[in-house]
Motif scaffolding. Structure first.
Motif, PDB file in Angstrom:
ATOM      1  N   PHE A 194       0.976  -1.103  -0.073  1.00  0.00           N
ATOM      2  CA  PHE A 194      -0.064  -0.003   0.204  1.00  0.00           C
ATOM      3  C   PHE A 194       0.871   1.258   0.111  1.00  0.00           C
ATOM      4  CE2 PHE A 194      -2.940  -3.467   1.354  1.00  0.00           C
ATOM      5  CZ  PHE A 194      -3.892  -3.119   0.796  1.00  0.00           C
ATOM      6  N   SER A 195       2.170   0.990  -0.394  1.00  0.00           N
ATOM      7  CA  SER A 195       3.149   2.357  -0.488  1.00  0.00           C
ATOM      8  C   SER A 195       2.839   3.251   0.789  1.00  0.00           C
ATOM      9  CB  SER A 195       2.713   3.045  -1.741  1.00  0.00           C
ATOM     10  OG  SER A 195       2.758   2.373  -2.846  1.00  0.00           O
ATOM     11  N   LEU A 196       3.068   2.567   1.848  1.00  0.00           N
ATOM     12  CA  LEU A 196       3.091   3.283   3.120  1.00  0.00           C
ATOM     13  C   LEU A 196       4.428   3.620   3.818  1.00  0.00           C
ATOM     14  CD1 LEU A 196       0.036   1.718   4.805  1.00  0.00           C
ATOM     15  CD2 LEU A 196       0.083   3.784   3.636  1.00  0.00           C
ATOM     16  N   VAL A 197       5.327   2.956   3.180  1.00  0.00           N
ATOM     17  CA  VAL A 197       6.832   3.364   3.625  1.00  0.00           C
ATOM     18  C   VAL A 197       7.714   3.746   2.584  1.00  0.00           C
ATOM     19  CG1 VAL A 197       7.375   1.147   3.294  1.00  0.00           C
ATOM     20  CG2 VAL A 197       8.521   2.519   5.117  1.00  0.00           C
ATOM     21  N   ASP A 198       8.646   4.896   2.748  1.00  0.00           N
ATOM     22  CA  ASP A 198       9.509   5.292   1.746  1.00  0.00           C
ATOM     23  C   ASP A 198      10.970   4.789   1.684  1.00  0.00           C
ATOM     24  OD1 ASP A 198       7.607   7.440   0.275  1.00  0.00           O
ATOM     25  OD2 ASP A 198       7.494   7.747   2.550  1.00  0.00           O
ATOM     26  N   TYR A 199      11.461   4.372   2.938  1.00  0.00           N
ATOM     27  CA  TYR A 199      12.563   3.660   3.131  1.00  0.00           C
ATOM     28  C   TYR A 199      12.781   2.614   4.226  1.00  0.00           C
ATOM     29  CZ  TYR A 199      17.833   4.030   3.151  1.00  0.00           C
ATOM     30  OH  TYR A 199      19.251   3.692   2.889  1.00  0.00           O
ATOM     31  N   ILE A 200      13.242   1.847   4.097  1.00  0.00           N
ATOM     32  CA  ILE A 200      13.382   0.665   5.194  1.00  0.00           C
ATOM     33  C   ILE A 200      14.863   0.351   5.618  1.00  0.00           C
ATOM     34  CG2 ILE A 200      13.131  -1.689   5.903  1.00  0.00           C
ATOM     35  CD1 ILE A 200      10.483  -1.448   4.116  1.00  0.00           C
ATOM     36  N   ALA A 201      15.214   0.514   6.854  1.00  0.00           N
ATOM     37  CA  ALA A 201      16.354  -0.099   7.319  1.00  0.00           C
ATOM     38  C   ALA A 201      16.097  -1.320   7.914  1.00  0.00           C
ATOM     39  CB  ALA A 201      17.147   1.289   8.049  1.00  0.00           C
ATOM     40  N   LEU A 202      16.820  -2.496   7.543  1.00  0.00           N
ATOM     41  CA  LEU A 202      16.516  -3.534   8.229  1.00  0.00           C
ATOM     42  C   LEU A 202      17.919  -4.140   8.693  1.00  0.00           C
ATOM     43  CD1 LEU A 202      14.589  -6.418   6.717  1.00  0.00           C
ATOM     44  CD2 LEU A 202      16.774  -7.056   8.047  1.00  0.00           C
ATOM     45  N   ASP A 203      17.868  -4.388  10.047  1.00  0.00           N
ATOM     46  CA  ASP A 203      19.038  -4.729  10.880  1.00  0.00           C
ATOM     47  C   ASP A 203      19.213  -6.289  10.725  1.00  0.00           C
ATOM     48  OD1 ASP A 203      19.716  -2.297  12.016  1.00  0.00           O
ATOM     49  OD2 ASP A 203      18.617  -3.031  13.830  1.00  0.00           O
ATOM     50  N   ILE A 204      20.546  -6.578  10.321  1.00  0.00           N
ATOM     51  CA  ILE A 204      20.876  -8.012  10.046  1.00  0.00           C
ATOM     52  C   ILE A 204      21.798  -8.158  11.276  1.00  0.00           C
ATOM     53  CG2 ILE A 204      21.780  -9.853   8.650  1.00  0.00           C
ATOM     54  CD1 ILE A 204      20.681  -8.433   6.174  1.00  0.00           C
ATOM     55  N   LYS A 205      21.397  -9.092  12.258  1.00  0.00           N
ATOM     56  CA  LYS A 205      22.022  -9.068  13.307  1.00  0.00           C
ATOM     57  C   LYS A 205      23.546  -9.757  13.200  1.00  0.00           C
ATOM     58  CE  LYS A 205      18.734  -6.909  15.397  1.00  0.00           C
ATOM     59  NZ  LYS A 205      19.200  -5.431  15.901  1.00  0.00           N
ATOM     60  N   SER A 206      23.372 -11.021  12.397  1.00  0.00           N
ATOM     61  CA  SER A 206      24.590 -11.777  12.285  1.00  0.00           C
ATOM     62  C   SER A 206      24.433 -12.767  11.018  1.00  0.00           C
ATOM     63  CB  SER A 206      24.805 -12.693  13.484  1.00  0.00           C
ATOM     64  OG  SER A 206      26.060 -13.475  13.344  1.00  0.00           O
ATOM     65  N   SER A 207      25.323 -13.639  10.613  1.00  0.00           N
ATOM     66  CA  SER A 207      25.276 -14.745   9.579  1.00  0.00           C
ATOM     67  C   SER A 207      23.626 -15.248   9.782  1.00  0.00           C
ATOM     68  CB  SER A 207      26.362 -15.434   9.407  1.00  0.00           C
ATOM     69  OG  SER A 207      26.569 -16.134  10.679  1.00  0.00           O
ATOM     70  N   LEU A 208      23.220 -15.701   8.644  1.00  0.00           N
ATOM     71  CA  LEU A 208      21.766 -16.041   8.836  1.00  0.00           C
ATOM     72  C   LEU A 208      21.819 -17.558   9.320  1.00  0.00           C
ATOM     73  CD1 LEU A 208      19.559 -14.169   8.120  1.00  0.00           C
ATOM     74  CD2 LEU A 208      21.783 -13.528   7.030  1.00  0.00           C
ATOM     75  N   ASP A 209      22.521 -18.021  10.120  1.00  0.00           N
ATOM     76  CA  ASP A 209      22.594 -19.463  10.526  1.00  0.00           C
ATOM     77  C   ASP A 209      21.967 -19.272  12.009  1.00  0.00           C
ATOM     78  OD1 ASP A 209      25.805 -18.942  10.904  1.00  0.00           O
ATOM     79  OD2 ASP A 209      25.015 -20.086  12.583  1.00  0.00           O
ATOM     80  N   PHE A 210      21.509 -20.373  12.623  1.00  0.00           N
ATOM     81  CA  PHE A 210      20.696 -20.285  14.050  1.00  0.00           C
ATOM     82  C   PHE A 210      21.566 -19.844  15.107  1.00  0.00           C
ATOM     83  CE2 PHE A 210      18.366 -22.353  17.661  1.00  0.00           C
ATOM     84  CZ  PHE A 210      17.460 -21.456  17.478  1.00  0.00           C
ATOM     85  N   ASP A 211      22.977 -20.562  15.192  1.00  0.00           N
ATOM     86  CA  ASP A 211      23.402 -20.480  16.482  1.00  0.00           C
ATOM     87  C   ASP A 211      24.014 -18.812  16.180  1.00  0.00           C
ATOM     88  OD1 ASP A 211      23.181 -22.592  17.723  1.00  0.00           O
ATOM     89  OD2 ASP A 211      24.873 -23.664  16.665  1.00  0.00           O
ATOM     90  N   ASN A 212      24.557 -18.540  15.248  1.00  0.00           N
ATOM     91  CA  ASN A 212      25.102 -16.938  15.326  1.00  0.00           C
ATOM     92  C   ASN A 212      24.107 -16.046  15.243  1.00  0.00           C
ATOM     93  OD1 ASN A 212      27.694 -17.724  14.941  1.00  0.00           O
ATOM     94  ND2 ASN A 212      27.830 -17.605  12.523  1.00  0.00           N
ATOM     95  N   TYR A 213      22.868 -16.147  14.547  1.00  0.00           N
ATOM     96  CA  TYR A 213      21.962 -15.102  14.916  1.00  0.00           C
ATOM     97  C   TYR A 213      21.257 -15.078  16.135  1.00  0.00           C
ATOM     98  CZ  TYR A 213      19.341 -11.957  12.015  1.00  0.00           C
ATOM     99  OH  TYR A 213      18.799 -10.559  11.699  1.00  0.00           O
ATOM    100  N   SER A 214      21.023 -16.179  16.975  1.00  0.00           N
ATOM    101  CA  SER A 214      20.825 -16.300  18.399  1.00  0.00           C
ATOM    102  C   SER A 214      21.506 -15.443  19.298  1.00  0.00           C
ATOM    103  CB  SER A 214      20.425 -17.756  18.818  1.00  0.00           C
ATOM    104  OG  SER A 214      19.630 -18.508  17.626  1.00  0.00           O
ATOM    105  N   LYS A 215      22.718 -15.825  19.273  1.00  0.00           N
ATOM    106  CA  LYS A 215      23.759 -15.200  19.870  1.00  0.00           C
ATOM    107  C   LYS A 215      23.639 -13.638  19.745  1.00  0.00           C
ATOM    108  CE  LYS A 215      28.601 -15.552  20.862  1.00  0.00           C
ATOM    109  NZ  LYS A 215      29.930 -15.793  20.425  1.00  0.00           N
ATOM    110  N   ALA A 216      23.637 -13.044  18.784  1.00  0.00           N
ATOM    111  CA  ALA A 216      23.490 -11.679  18.454  1.00  0.00           C
ATOM    112  C   ALA A 216      22.062 -10.979  18.811  1.00  0.00           C
ATOM    113  CB  ALA A 216      23.991 -11.417  16.848  1.00  0.00           C
TER     114      ALA A 216
END
Ligand code: SF4
Length: 236
Positions: A115-137
């Motif tokens: 619905f074009s309700l946002v003009d810019y998104i900043a998405l945090d990627i906390k760590s590499s996308l594997d379960f242990d690393n992401y969980s830690k971060a």
């Protein structure tokens, strides 16, 4: 509408590159990143008064000619199902909207994009996308939320919205290998930003205040190497 803004930075030149915004903060989060600076807003939201919406509306309208829009931050704004309705009201007043998110609510993000309700998104990627690393971060172990983050990354990369992915780089959590794994995962993204951790602020896990951040030179070096995967990669 169940949206209670707890803090506002009236004028910010740093939250959205090239734009002047008011930054609004919503409380609570479904992550517990040990290095989180907004820990009081996460852990003790009831200690903060709600800023009446009328006050925010009149503030924004008074500054309509001066600010470009708002940055919605937190906490995690996408925990609030009424966010699309709130954004619609802000957009109807003629303001641009930037959203800061941890990416755990792809369904709501899709609604905002559709619905074009946002003009810019900043998405945090906390760590590499594997379960242990992401969980830690992220400070929690939740496989479903990790899958949702991956869905949000794909959704944003396949949309027309302007965006950046970003990682707060903390020596205890992020080796060079992990940063390169993240960059590889988002190969071809529009923009990746490495934010150096600061031990000057209060952190959710108090022991993180004792961590010595990487030097600026090291962060710059990481951003140069990440450009192999995401050509527009900066650091701050
Ligand atoms: S840093 Fe982590 S815990 Fe803090 S608001 Fe962001 S996602 Fe939530």
């Amino acid at each position: 509408m169940n949206i209670s803004i707890k803090q506002i930075i009236e004028t910010s030149l740093i939250d959205w590159e090239g734009k002047i915004v008011s930054t609004l903060y919503l409380p609570s989060c479904n992550f517990r990143c040990p290095y989180c600076y907004n820990c009081d807003l996460i852990l003790h939201p009831d200690n903060f008064k709600n800023i009446p919406q009328k006050e925010i509306d009149s503030y924004l309208l008074e500054r309509k000619d001066f600010i470009d829009g708002i940055c919605m931050s937190g906490g995690e704004p996408t925990l609030y199902p009424d966010l699309p309705e709130y954004f619609k009201e802000i957009k109807d007043k003629g303001f641009l909207i930037k959203l800061d998110t941890n990416g755990t609510n792809p369904k709501l993000l899709k609604n905002l994009l559709d619905f074009s309700l946002v003009d810019y998104i900043a998405l945090d990627i906390k760590s590499s996308l594997d379960f242990d690393n992401y969980s830690k971060a992220a400070g929690i172990r939740d496989k479903i939320l990790l899958e949702k983050v991956k869905d949000s990354i794909g959704l944003i990369m396949n949309s027309k919205v302007d965006y950046e992915f970003r990682t707060t780089v903390v020596p205890l959590l992020h080796s060079e290998e992990i940063i390169m794994e993240i960059a590889r995962y988002i190969s071809g993204a529009k923009k990746y930003v490495l934010q150096n951790f600061s031990s000057l602020e209060k952190t959710l896990n108090p022991s993180y205040q004792k961590i010595k951040p990487y030097s600026d030179e090291k962060i710059q070096e990481l951003s140069e190497k990440a450009k192999k995967f995401v050509p527009i990669c900066s650091w701050r």
